[in-house]
Write an enzyme that holds these catalytic residues in place. Structure first.
Site, PDB file in Angstrom:
ATOM      1  N   TYR A 145       0.850  -1.186   0.000  1.00 40.71           N
ATOM      2  CA  TYR A 145       0.000   0.000   0.000  1.00 40.71           C
ATOM      3  C   TYR A 145       0.883   1.233   0.000  1.00 40.71           C
ATOM      4  CZ  TYR A 145      -3.409   3.468   1.713  1.00 40.71           C
ATOM      5  OH  TYR A 145      -4.209   4.573   1.871  1.00 40.71           O
ATOM      6  N   ASP A 240       9.390   2.700  -0.372  1.00 41.30           N
ATOM      7  CA  ASP A 240       8.368   3.369   0.428  1.00 41.30           C
ATOM      8  C   ASP A 240       8.583   2.945   1.884  1.00 41.30           C
ATOM      9  OD1 ASP A 240       6.196   4.426   1.682  1.00 41.30           O
ATOM     10  OD2 ASP A 240       4.698   3.553   0.334  1.00 41.30           O
ATOM     11  N   LYS A 268       4.486   8.777   8.866  1.00 44.53           N
ATOM     12  CA  LYS A 268       4.271   8.163  10.173  1.00 44.53           C
ATOM     13  C   LYS A 268       5.258   8.625  11.253  1.00 44.53           C
ATOM     14  CE  LYS A 268       1.271   4.784   8.269  1.00 44.53           C
ATOM     15  NZ  LYS A 268       1.273   3.968   7.083  1.00 44.53           N
TER      16      LYS A 268
HETATM   17  C1  LIG Z   1       0.604   4.506   5.745  1.00 45.51           C
HETATM   18  C2  LIG Z   1       1.343   4.310   4.491  1.00 45.51           C
HETATM   19  C3  LIG Z   1       1.205   5.188   3.403  1.00 45.51           C
HETATM   20  C4  LIG Z   1       0.197   6.305   3.395  1.00 45.51           C
HETATM   21  O1  LIG Z   1       0.445   7.253   4.354  1.00 45.51           O
HETATM   22  P1  LIG Z   1      -0.753   8.261   4.794  1.00 45.51           P
HETATM   23  O2  LIG Z   1      -0.084   9.196   5.730  1.00 45.51           O
HETATM   24  O3  LIG Z   1      -1.795   7.383   5.426  1.00 45.51           O
HETATM   25  O4  LIG Z   1      -1.232   8.902   3.554  1.00 45.51           O
HETATM   26  C5  LIG Z   1       2.010   5.007   2.302  1.00 45.51           C
HETATM   27  N1  LIG Z   1       2.893   4.001   2.254  1.00 45.51           N
HETATM   28  C6  LIG Z   1       3.044   3.123   3.255  1.00 45.51           C
HETATM   29  C7  LIG Z   1       4.066   2.050   3.153  1.00 45.51           C
HETATM   30  C8  LIG Z   1       2.262   3.239   4.409  1.00 45.51           C
HETATM   31  O5  LIG Z   1       2.405   2.342   5.397  1.00 45.51           O
END
Ligand SMILES: *Cc1c(COP(=O)(O)O)cnc(C)c1O
Length: 424
Positions: A145, A240, A268
């Site tokens: 994701y 990511d 995060k």
């Molecule tokens: C949480 C997450 C996102 C999205 O971040 P948001 O702040 O919720 O938009 C993108 N990539 C990864 C790997 C994530 O865990």
């Protein structure tokens, strides 16, 4: 049974105001036949709901709270900054302080740009990668994701690895037509895809340790292959690390694996509980971002001083207390070692401060294998934990999180788990 009257009352009002009663889908607890938890406050490893129930919290705001709830150092710094103004739309020194701190953990990042969420970070990184390479195709992996960006919200077409379908109504097929999807850990698939489309692929985006289908580790050679094919064909490799940053290792997956991407996305933890994202990496690529270059990307609240200060305080504390990071990780592993013989029909996977109890016979290597989980058993496990003082994510497709404040409260999770598996 725990008391839930007040939470139910609040949620019934929420249902009239918000779709599904929530402002992000997973908060509705739909997968586990449970009423959603309405949070009221947190302290260290504990979350208290609106009815006053206390839980050891393994959701931790879905990852950001690496120090636990309301850490005194973060609260102190934030309070000081808030009292001096909350936003200027101009540069403040807090941006520099946080960026320098991030670079101390992740020296491969030469330049970076702050945004307001992980979604913004991945969206902007891909725009940049496409501009840098002049190539439009993007490769992603099933079960990873990267936020709710249109062309990254895709699912793999059945059987055909490379055919992508919109993952939700509202996204035109043309928008995802430049996204190619493979199964995670499919080394052969990566090589074949590049042989076919290599000249048109601008970017590969991957969670270097997957967390958004539960914790799925890269097999030996997977990330190495991504690095070598992107080098060979001139595509930008994007790790990511929105979730894995500071979590699979204090320096993220790059520190853990030794493999360096061209760009990295963060979020995060770097916001310390406030909305922050970032993308960064090689100078040569980052210098294409406006106003230094022509790739436009902006944000009214980007680099917000309160959020920057919370992120800085989080990383500053982490840096001075790395022993605590290692301690909670080791303690979790020890508990697992002591309990593993009594866990039946499930597989426990831990990478640093992230873990998942999968209801599968073997450790899953991709989304297909994760999907074979016994969902009913997971739901029973979730409900057992929540009734016994432990809050885990209400889905078997999520990572659970540890904080530096969790070291002395891990026993409850394992006590509950062993009792649950004994009763089956
Ligand atoms: C949480 C997450 C996102 C999205 O971040 P948001 O702040 O919720 O938009 C993108 N990539 C990864 C790997 C994530 O865990």
């Amino acid at each position: 049974m725990r008391k839930i009257e007040k939470s139910e009352m609040i949620y019934s009002k929420a249902r009239n105001l918000f779709p599904g009663g929530v402002n992000s889908p997973v908060r509705a607890f739909k997968n586990v036949d449970s009423e959603p938890v309405i949070a009221e406050k947190g302290k260290g490893p504990y979350l208290y709901d609106a009815d006053g129930n206390r839980y050891v919290d393994f959701i931790l705001s879905w990852g950001p709270l690496l120090l636990g709830h309301a850490h005194p150092y973060v609260v102190e710094v934030v309070q000081k900054v808030v009292s001096q103004g909350t936003s200027f739309g101009l540069t403040t020194e807090w941006e520099i302080k946080l960026a320098e701190k991030i670079k101390e953990f992740m020296p491969h990042i030469e330049k970076l740009r702050f945004v307001n969420s992980g979604t913004e970070a991945t969206m902007s990184a891909i725009r940049l990668a496409r501009a840098y390479t002049g190539k439009e195709y993007v490769v992603k992996f099933n079960g990873c994701y990267h936020g709710h960006v249109d062309y990254l919200l895709v699912s793999a077409g059945s059987g055909v690895a490379t055919l992508s379908l919109p993952g939700t109504p509202g996204i035109p097929e043309e928008v995802v037509s430049k996204t190619l999807v493979l199964e995670y850990n499919d080394i052969q698939g990566v090589k074949e895809l590049f042989e076919k489309y290599g000249s048109q692929i601008g970017a590969v985006i991957v969670e270097p340790v997957a967390g958004n289908m539960g914790v799925v580790r890269p097999v030996d050679g997977f990330l190495e292959t991504l690095r070598s094919v992107t080098d060979k064909y001139g595509a930008v490799l994007i790790f990511d690390e929105v979730m894995t940053g500071f979590r699979v290792s204090p320096g993220g997956a790059v520190e853990k694996t030794g493999i360096e991407p061209d760009l990295v996305t963060l979020g995060k933890v770097i916001g310390g509980g406030f909305p922050v994202g970032a993308y960064g990496g090689k100078k040569e690529i980052m210098e294409m971002v406006a106003p230094e270059g022509e790739v436009y990307q902006a944000g009214t609240l980007s680099g917000n001083p309160v959020a920057m200060a919370a992120g800085w305080a989080t990383l500053d504390y982490l840096q001075k207390n790395l022993d605590k990071w290692h301690k909670v990780v080791e303690k979790m592993r020890e508990f697992y070692e002591k309990s593993k013989d009594r866990i039946r029909g499930a597989t426990f996977v831990q990478e640093g401060t992230m873990f998942t109890m999968f209801f599968t016979e073997r450790e899953p290597r991709n989304f297909k294998e994760v999907s074979q989980q016994d969902k009913k058993k997971f739901s029973a496990f979730f409900n057992y934990q929540i009734e016994h003082g432990v809050l885990i994510p209400p889905s078997g497709f999520e990572a659970n999180f540890l904080s530096l404040a969790h070291t002395d409260v891990l026993d409850l999770y394992w006590e509950n788990s062993v009792k649950f598996f004994n009763s089956m």
